[in-house]
Design an enzyme around this catalytic site. Structure first.
Site, PDB file in Angstrom:
ATOM      1  NE  ARG A  20      -2.690  -1.182   3.567  1.00  0.00           N
ATOM      2  CZ  ARG A  20      -2.790  -2.369   4.188  1.00  0.00           C
ATOM      3  NH1 ARG A  20      -3.303  -3.413   3.538  1.00  0.00           N
ATOM      4  NH2 ARG A  20      -2.414  -2.512   5.448  1.00  0.00           N
ATOM      5  CE  LYS A  31     -13.832  13.807  -2.913  1.00  0.00           C
ATOM      6  NZ  LYS A  31     -12.498  13.262  -2.719  1.00  0.00           N
ATOM      7  CE  LYS A  82     -13.058  11.378   1.774  1.00  0.00           C
ATOM      8  NZ  LYS A  82     -12.854  10.464   0.640  1.00  0.00           N
TER       9      LYS A  82
HETATM   10  P1  13P Z   1     -13.575   8.791  -6.289  1.00  0.00           P
HETATM   11  O1  13P Z   1     -13.057   9.937  -7.098  1.00  0.00           O
HETATM   12  O2  13P Z   1     -12.985   7.463  -6.655  1.00  0.00           O
HETATM   13  O3  13P Z   1     -15.077   8.778  -6.192  1.00  0.00           O
HETATM   14  O4  13P Z   1     -13.039   9.011  -4.808  1.00  0.00           O
HETATM   15  C1  13P Z   1     -13.163  10.246  -4.240  1.00  0.00           C
HETATM   16  C2  13P Z   1     -13.357  10.126  -2.795  1.00  0.00           C
HETATM   17  O5  13P Z   1     -12.595  10.653  -2.036  1.00  0.00           O
HETATM   18  C3  13P Z   1     -14.512   9.374  -2.304  1.00  0.00           C
HETATM   19  O6  13P Z   1     -14.701   9.647  -0.951  1.00  0.00           O
END
Ligand code: 13P
Length: 335
Positions: free
Chosen positions: A44, A217, A134
């Site tokens: 990872r 987002k 996030k």
């Molecule tokens: P994706 O762009 O693969 O949807 O992932 C973004 C993300 O952070 C999902 O929480």
């Protein structure tokens, strides 16, 4: 200009976007096993370190979202991951929710957890070098979903999370993701996404979150992946812009879309059109996971020592999305 506003603008400056490399160990295991690589902490780290040291990090990636395991890992040369990211000219961030669990009272829906002890965890992440965070709320669409309960409870959690993050001097990424799973129309997605986002801002304001110091987002407005009524990329861009214009307060400095299961090219093309038609003051950029990593992962999985080849593919995607974030991408730039 407030410090947090400044930081949010820096993360998204000049077409830069965010690399979402914050897959939990469970999700990362699925991704690695899909390309037949075993999911060890070393593997990872190796894949992620390969991306984080690519040259496009400097020009194209303003921030990287990390997972708890990665922010605490060290490279073979004993560099700490947040230090490597900073050295490349990007900002380290961290996913702080602890995942979406079944919502009591509406068991087909999910509520994101992680508020208990969050203030202490944030202090620890800040010390480890995180500049932003996030939290993802997740909603599915059907006739009766998302329910009022799911919209209310996820918005409440996103707002309490954001207030705690700003108290700790970091920029919260607020991610309400309306999933593309299902046979719903794009209009249905538009309606539900608008409701979800409006509810989030109602709660953010109630919790006294400084809207100038967040990054939103969201998902783009798409027809469900099982819908027969697909719409054109132009329509995706126009509906997405309309939805955000009507539901996001003007103080918000930047919007960074998730890719949510779109192909790499589709995610780039839609972002490009959004920026071509953008008649708002919001920066419109990307915070992609799969749409930035898919091809790179495929190449890497064939030979995990092929750092140069993997970085070349990643650099290309990062560059394409940076162009799209300025409305300057075109299909003939793809190889
Ligand atoms: P994706 O762009 O693969 O949807 O992932 C973004 C993300 O952070 C999902 O929480």
């Amino acid at each position: 200009m407030s410090e947090l506003n400044n930081l949010a603008l820096k993360i998204l400056e000049k077409g830069k976007g965010i690399l979402a490399a914050d897959e939990s160990n469970g999700t990362m295991t699925k991704r690695l096993e899909s390309v037949k690589v075993s999911s060890t902490p070393e593997n990872r780290l190796l894949f992620r370190e390969t991306l984080f040291s690519a040259t496009s990090m400097t020009e194209c990636i303003g921030g990287v979202i990390l997972y708890d395991e990665t922010i605490k890992q060290e490279t073979l040369k004993k560099n700490k991951i947040p230090e490597l990211i900073l050295k490349m000219g990007s900002f380290p961030g961290i996913k702080v929710d602890t995942g979406a669990k079944i919502l009591a009272g509406s068991p087909e829906e999910k509520i994101t957890e992680g508020l208990d002890g969050l203030r202490e965890r944030l202090k620890e992440y800040f010390k480890l070098g995180a500049k932003f965070t996030k939290w993802r709320g997740v909603y599915n669409i059907s006739k009766s979903y998302p329910s009022k309960l799911s919209m209310q409870s996820n918005a409440h959690a996103l707002a309490r999370y954001s207030a705690l993050v700003q108290e700790c001097n970091m920029v919260p990424i607020v991610e309400p993701e309306v999933l593309m799973d299902g046979d719903h129309s794009a209009n249905e997605c538009y309606k539900k996404t608008s409701e979800v986002i409006k509810k989030c801002f109602e709660e953010l304001i109630l919790n006294k979150v400084d809207l100038k110091g967040i990054i939103l987002k969201p998902n783009m407005i798409l027809a469900g992946n099982k819908s027969k009524d697909k719409i054109s990329n132009e329509e995706v861009a126009k509906l997405t812009l309309q939805c955000l214009k009507n539901s996001v307060p003007s103080e918000v400095p930047g919007i960074a879309f998730l890719s949510g299961g779109q192909s790499e090219i589709e995610a780039t093309e839609n972002l490009n059109l959004i920026n071509k038609y953008n008649n708002t003051n919001f920066i419109m950029s990307f915070s992609y996971g799969r749409a930035l990593q898919q091809s790179a992962l495929k190449i890497w999985s064939k030979d995990t020592g092929n750092i140069e080849g993997t970085q070349k593919v990643f650099n290309h995607r990062a560059k394409m999305n940076t162009l799209a974030a300025q409305g300057r991408w075109s299909r003939d730039l793809e190889i």
